[in-house]
Scaffold this motif. Sequence first.
Motif, PDB file in Angstrom:
ATOM      1  N   ASN A 253       0.813  -1.224   0.000  1.00  0.00           N
ATOM      2  CA  ASN A 253       0.000   0.000   0.000  1.00  0.00           C
ATOM      3  C   ASN A 253       0.840   1.264   0.000  1.00  0.00           C
ATOM      4  O   ASN A 253       0.296   2.349  -0.177  1.00  0.00           O
ATOM      5  CB  ASN A 253      -0.953  -0.017   1.193  1.00  0.00           C
ATOM      6  N   ASN A 254       2.140   1.163   0.217  1.00  0.00           N
ATOM      7  CA  ASN A 254       3.016   2.340   0.176  1.00  0.00           C
ATOM      8  C   ASN A 254       3.683   2.527  -1.179  1.00  0.00           C
ATOM      9  O   ASN A 254       4.464   3.469  -1.349  1.00  0.00           O
ATOM     10  CB  ASN A 254       4.083   2.242   1.265  1.00  0.00           C
ATOM     11  N   ILE A 277     -10.442   0.470   0.848  1.00  0.00           N
ATOM     12  CA  ILE A 277     -10.659  -0.832   1.481  1.00  0.00           C
ATOM     13  C   ILE A 277      -9.784  -0.968   2.718  1.00  0.00           C
ATOM     14  O   ILE A 277     -10.212  -1.498   3.747  1.00  0.00           O
ATOM     15  CB  ILE A 277     -10.382  -1.966   0.472  1.00  0.00           C
ATOM     16  N   LEU A 278      -8.562  -0.450   2.653  1.00  0.00           N
ATOM     17  CA  LEU A 278      -7.650  -0.533   3.795  1.00  0.00           C
ATOM     18  C   LEU A 278      -8.192   0.254   4.979  1.00  0.00           C
ATOM     19  O   LEU A 278      -8.057  -0.181   6.131  1.00  0.00           O
ATOM     20  CB  LEU A 278      -6.273  -0.011   3.384  1.00  0.00           C
ATOM     21  N   LYS A 279      -8.829   1.395   4.725  1.00  0.00           N
ATOM     22  CA  LYS A 279      -9.406   2.180   5.813  1.00  0.00           C
ATOM     23  C   LYS A 279     -10.584   1.434   6.450  1.00  0.00           C
ATOM     24  O   LYS A 279     -10.743   1.455   7.669  1.00  0.00           O
ATOM     25  CB  LYS A 279      -9.873   3.540   5.285  1.00  0.00           C
ATOM     26  N   ARG A 280     -11.385   0.779   5.621  1.00  0.00           N
ATOM     27  CA  ARG A 280     -12.501   0.024   6.177  1.00  0.00           C
ATOM     28  C   ARG A 280     -11.999  -1.163   6.990  1.00  0.00           C
ATOM     29  O   ARG A 280     -12.578  -1.507   8.025  1.00  0.00           O
ATOM     30  CB  ARG A 280     -13.435  -0.458   5.062  1.00  0.00           C
ATOM     31  N   GLU A 371      -6.098  -9.484  10.884  1.00  0.00           N
ATOM     32  CA  GLU A 371      -6.845  -8.449  11.596  1.00  0.00           C
ATOM     33  C   GLU A 371      -7.255  -8.913  12.987  1.00  0.00           C
ATOM     34  O   GLU A 371      -7.348  -8.112  13.921  1.00  0.00           O
ATOM     35  CB  GLU A 371      -8.068  -8.058  10.773  1.00  0.00           C
ATOM     36  N   ALA A 372      -7.499 -10.233  13.137  1.00  0.00           N
ATOM     37  CA  ALA A 372      -7.822 -10.766  14.458  1.00  0.00           C
ATOM     38  C   ALA A 372      -6.622 -10.657  15.397  1.00  0.00           C
ATOM     39  O   ALA A 372      -6.779 -10.383  16.595  1.00  0.00           O
ATOM     40  CB  ALA A 372      -8.271 -12.223  14.336  1.00  0.00           C
ATOM     41  N   VAL A 373      -5.422 -10.858  14.879  1.00  0.00           N
ATOM     42  CA  VAL A 373      -4.211 -10.709  15.702  1.00  0.00           C
ATOM     43  C   VAL A 373      -4.085  -9.265  16.176  1.00  0.00           C
ATOM     44  O   VAL A 373      -3.737  -9.003  17.338  1.00  0.00           O
ATOM     45  CB  VAL A 373      -2.967 -11.155  14.911  1.00  0.00           C
ATOM     46  N   LEU A 374      -4.382  -8.312  15.308  1.00  0.00           N
ATOM     47  CA  LEU A 374      -4.320  -6.904  15.704  1.00  0.00           C
ATOM     48  C   LEU A 374      -5.398  -6.558  16.726  1.00  0.00           C
ATOM     49  O   LEU A 374      -5.159  -5.777  17.651  1.00  0.00           O
ATOM     50  CB  LEU A 374      -4.480  -6.011  14.474  1.00  0.00           C
ATOM     51  N   TRP A 382      -1.211  -1.028  14.522  1.00  0.00           N
ATOM     52  CA  TRP A 382      -1.126  -1.261  13.084  1.00  0.00           C
ATOM     53  C   TRP A 382      -0.150  -0.263  12.489  1.00  0.00           C
ATOM     54  O   TRP A 382      -0.381   0.947  12.517  1.00  0.00           O
ATOM     55  CB  TRP A 382      -2.502  -1.124  12.458  1.00  0.00           C
ATOM     56  N   THR A 383       0.928  -0.771  11.919  1.00  0.00           N
ATOM     57  CA  THR A 383       1.952   0.082  11.327  1.00  0.00           C
ATOM     58  C   THR A 383       1.679   0.399   9.864  1.00  0.00           C
ATOM     59  O   THR A 383       2.448   1.134   9.246  1.00  0.00           O
ATOM     60  CB  THR A 383       3.319  -0.601  11.444  1.00  0.00           C
ATOM     61  N   GLY A 384       0.610  -0.147   9.314  1.00  0.00           N
ATOM     62  CA  GLY A 384       0.325   0.011   7.889  1.00  0.00           C
ATOM     63  C   GLY A 384       0.625  -1.237   7.103  1.00  0.00           C
ATOM     64  O   GLY A 384       0.146  -1.411   5.974  1.00  0.00           O
ATOM     65  N   GLU A 385       1.433  -2.139   7.664  1.00  0.00           N
ATOM     66  CA  GLU A 385       1.724  -3.403   6.997  1.00  0.00           C
ATOM     67  C   GLU A 385       0.486  -4.283   7.008  1.00  0.00           C
ATOM     68  O   GLU A 385      -0.211  -4.394   8.021  1.00  0.00           O
ATOM     69  CB  GLU A 385       2.879  -4.109   7.699  1.00  0.00           C
ATOM     70  N   TYR A 386       0.215  -4.942   5.894  1.00  0.00           N
ATOM     71  CA  TYR A 386      -0.956  -5.790   5.793  1.00  0.00           C
ATOM     72  C   TYR A 386      -0.542  -7.166   5.286  1.00  0.00           C
ATOM     73  O   TYR A 386       0.107  -7.286   4.243  1.00  0.00           O
ATOM     74  CB  TYR A 386      -2.001  -5.183   4.853  1.00  0.00           C
ATOM     75  N   VAL A 387      -0.907  -8.210   6.042  1.00  0.00           N
ATOM     76  CA  VAL A 387      -0.583  -9.598   5.700  1.00  0.00           C
ATOM     77  C   VAL A 387      -1.874 -10.264   5.268  1.00  0.00           C
ATOM     78  O   VAL A 387      -2.819 -10.379   6.059  1.00  0.00           O
ATOM     79  CB  VAL A 387       0.048 -10.340   6.888  1.00  0.00           C
ATOM     80  N   ILE A 388      -1.946 -10.700   4.036  1.00  0.00           N
ATOM     81  CA  ILE A 388      -3.168 -11.274   3.490  1.00  0.00           C
ATOM     82  C   ILE A 388      -3.150 -12.786   3.549  1.00  0.00           C
ATOM     83  O   ILE A 388      -4.193 -13.436   3.570  1.00  0.00           O
ATOM     84  CB  ILE A 388      -3.374 -10.799   2.037  1.00  0.00           C
TER      85      ILE A 388
END
Length: 503
Positions: A253-254, A277-280, A371-374, A382-388
Amino acid sequence: MDFESNYEISRTVDFIRTRNFTKVALQFPDELLKDSTRVAKALRSELGKGVRLYVMADTAYGSCCVDEIGASHVDADCVVHYGHACMSPTSTLPALFVFGKASIDVNACAESLCHCLSTANKPILVLYGLEYALPLENLETVVAELLRLSVSNSSIHFAKVACSSINPSGDKRTDKKQLYSHNGVSDNEEVHKYEDGNTSLISVNCNTLEPCTKYSLGGLIWTMPVGHKMEDYLLFWIGSENPAFTNVVLTFNNCEIVRYDAEESNLLKDFAHQRRILKRRYYLVEKAKDANIVGILVGTLGVAGYLRIIQQMKELIEGAGKKSYTLVMGRPSSAKLANFPECDVFVYVSCAQTALLDSKEFLAPVITPFEAVLAFSRGSKWTGEYVINFQDLTASTASEVVNDTEEARFSFIQGGYVEDIRPLENGGEHEETSLALAEATEKSLNLQNQRTDSVLFKGKATSGAEFFAARSFQGLNMQYENPLPRSYVIGRTGRASGYEDEK
């Protein structure tokens, strides 16, 4: 385009013969099901009567995953998967992937690439849908010729297809046939394995002459020199706006991203919808923090490691002092999930390309394991990193849950400080025996004489038994205060137009 070339009949026949498979399941998505009979006839004419072929359609979960459950119904030896694939590792059966050959204007795409290279002033990394793997071999040749004639100092790098077949055997190293790739992945590529023996490509250091870092996403792999970051590159996606592209936008996303639409032969740069989508997703994480009852939705029964991530989610939820229920229902829908009103949030365990379930029409939000871990790890940010991909969560060390429930936390949803429920005192080793379940149910039934509005409408229920005990409607088997039966009453007699007592 030639039918046999598009469906790679000769390569499929060679794959089946060299491994002596006798029962083969052919998995087609809905859009390719019309060609299933022709493919089966072409394969049967080459293989003969010694190999039995079974056509599979209408998979229980996403069509991008290998349907091992459906193949096991006919005791198949392997699965040949046609069409778009998420390339998730299988658990038991070997699989061959036939991506197809999507059409693309190579010259127009090469010109768009060189235009982006001249205007971006940074190197370009080309990512694409797997259906464009074979046509991109010609694109690399055309781009190399254009770069030779240009004076640009930047470069263009192409991602490669990780492999075209998966074999979840216990061998430490996969053979060269398994690592066959449309885009020529070298035979010495390092393939890592899960603890249960299933292969997976992850980000590791390469053992080449020059130190580099290997990345993998959606069946593609690429390398990057040490010291370089993904943000230093312009990501050039070739393909449609599908879940694979959404994963690229969320994961990186960066990065600056452009998309080349091969069907319309135009270049698109505005992806505000994907970034929203990331904001939601962040909003759903904050909403999940206030949940007391969590439902774990099993969205796959074939992707390797799904049992481990389910157990990890159970331990995470239990450590956060919340109650969890595991639900298996096929493809989730709003009607199915409405049968579980006691659940405040659902955690969806599935492959990477079906994990982002749009839950706007659902009664409760649906989040991913990351997201459950967060949400359930106290103190996490949340640092902005996203693991799918949930395999990345199981491969890494499980996040430590800080059981500091004495201190209240601020809830952005409720707009004030709240206190979480204290976790179980036995350190998460509580077993739901029949006696313990009976005691919990008896305790919950004692709430009937109390005020139940707060339990139902303020999310105060800590288990399904408490939620249902607080409902005003208890079913047809009502418990009356007077156990004696009431005396009978004589009703009206006559017709509805005029009863006898009305005359």
